[in-house]
Design a protein around this motif. Sequence first.
Motif, short mmCIF file in Angstrom:
data_model
loop_
_atom_site.label_atom_id
_atom_site.label_comp_id
_atom_site.label_asym_id
_atom_site.label_seq_id
_atom_site.Cartn_x
_atom_site.Cartn_y
_atom_site.Cartn_z
N ARG A 187 0.84 -1.20 0.00
CA ARG A 187 0.00 0.00 0.00
C ARG A 187 0.87 1.25 0.00
N TYR A 188 0.22 2.37 -0.27
CA TYR A 188 0.89 3.65 -0.19
C TYR A 188 0.78 4.18 1.24
N VAL A 189 1.80 4.91 1.68
CA VAL A 189 1.74 5.62 2.95
C VAL A 189 1.97 7.10 2.66
N ARG A 190 1.22 7.94 3.32
CA ARG A 190 1.36 9.38 3.14
C ARG A 190 2.04 9.93 4.39
N LEU A 191 3.24 10.49 4.18
CA LEU A 191 4.03 10.98 5.30
C LEU A 191 4.15 12.49 5.25
N ARG A 192 4.30 13.10 6.41
CA ARG A 192 4.51 14.54 6.54
C ARG A 192 5.97 14.72 6.90
N LEU A 193 6.79 15.06 5.90
CA LEU A 193 8.25 15.09 6.06
C LEU A 193 8.81 16.45 5.74
N GLY A 194 9.87 16.82 6.46
CA GLY A 194 10.64 17.99 6.11
C GLY A 194 11.57 17.65 4.96
N ALA A 195 12.20 18.66 4.39
CA ALA A 195 13.11 18.44 3.26
C ALA A 195 14.24 17.50 3.65
N LYS A 196 14.75 17.62 4.87
CA LYS A 196 15.81 16.73 5.33
C LYS A 196 15.28 15.31 5.48
N GLY A 197 14.04 15.15 5.93
CA GLY A 197 13.42 13.83 6.05
C GLY A 197 13.26 13.15 4.70
N ILE A 198 12.92 13.92 3.66
CA ILE A 198 12.78 13.35 2.32
C ILE A 198 14.13 12.84 1.83
N ARG A 199 15.19 13.60 2.08
CA ARG A 199 16.53 13.15 1.68
C ARG A 199 16.95 11.91 2.47
N THR A 200 16.52 11.83 3.73
CA THR A 200 16.84 10.66 4.55
C THR A 200 16.15 9.42 3.99
N VAL A 201 14.88 9.54 3.60
CA VAL A 201 14.16 8.41 3.01
C VAL A 201 14.84 7.98 1.71
N ASP A 202 15.30 8.94 0.91
CA ASP A 202 16.00 8.60 -0.33
C ASP A 202 17.28 7.83 -0.06
N SER A 203 17.94 8.11 1.05
CA SER A 203 19.21 7.44 1.31
C SER A 203 19.05 6.10 2.03
N ILE A 204 18.13 5.99 3.02
CA ILE A 204 18.02 4.73 3.78
C ILE A 204 16.91 3.83 3.28
N GLY A 205 16.00 4.36 2.48
CA GLY A 205 14.89 3.56 1.95
C GLY A 205 13.64 3.74 2.79
N ILE A 206 12.50 3.48 2.16
CA ILE A 206 11.21 3.71 2.82
C ILE A 206 10.95 2.70 3.94
N GLU A 207 11.40 1.46 3.78
CA GLU A 207 11.15 0.45 4.82
C GLU A 207 11.85 0.82 6.13
N ALA A 208 13.12 1.23 6.04
CA ALA A 208 13.87 1.62 7.23
C ALA A 208 13.30 2.90 7.83
N ALA A 209 12.86 3.81 6.97
CA ALA A 209 12.29 5.07 7.47
C ALA A 209 10.99 4.82 8.22
N VAL A 210 10.14 3.96 7.69
CA VAL A 210 8.87 3.64 8.37
C VAL A 210 9.16 2.93 9.69
N ALA A 211 10.17 2.09 9.73
CA ALA A 211 10.54 1.42 10.98
C ALA A 211 10.98 2.45 12.03
N ARG A 212 11.75 3.46 11.61
CA ARG A 212 12.17 4.52 12.55
C ARG A 212 10.99 5.32 13.05
N ILE A 213 10.05 5.63 12.15
CA ILE A 213 8.89 6.42 12.54
C ILE A 213 8.04 5.63 13.53
N ARG A 214 7.85 4.35 13.28
CA ARG A 214 7.06 3.52 14.19
C ARG A 214 7.77 3.33 15.53
N ALA A 215 9.11 3.31 15.53
CA ALA A 215 9.85 3.19 16.77
C ALA A 215 9.66 4.40 17.66
N ARG A 216 9.38 5.56 17.04
CA ARG A 216 9.09 6.77 17.81
C ARG A 216 7.67 6.79 18.35
#
Length: 78
Positions: A45-74
């Motif tokens: 499925r698609y996920v809609r995230l509210r990200l800052g410009a730095k967050g978008i670059r982070t997703v591009d570098s670590i991937g969406i799966e790792a980013a979603v795992a970090r968000i859920r860990a918070r």
Amino acid sequence: MSAHCQLTGARPGFGNHISHSHRRTRRRFDPNVQHKRYWLPSEGRYVRLRLGAKGIRTVDSIGIEAAVARIRARGVRI
């Protein structure tokens, strides 16, 4: 809802407007928050995230799966 990044946790900063006569009034520095939609292959499925410009670059570098795992860990529900 205040402007904040779901991944990095960036929130508004506060400071002063300083006029030519050096009068100070309070102001707010908002992060550059965007709504971005990503395809999450593990859930099909698609996920809609509210990200800052730095967050978008982070997703591009670590991937969406790792980013979603970090968000859920918070503790944020996606």
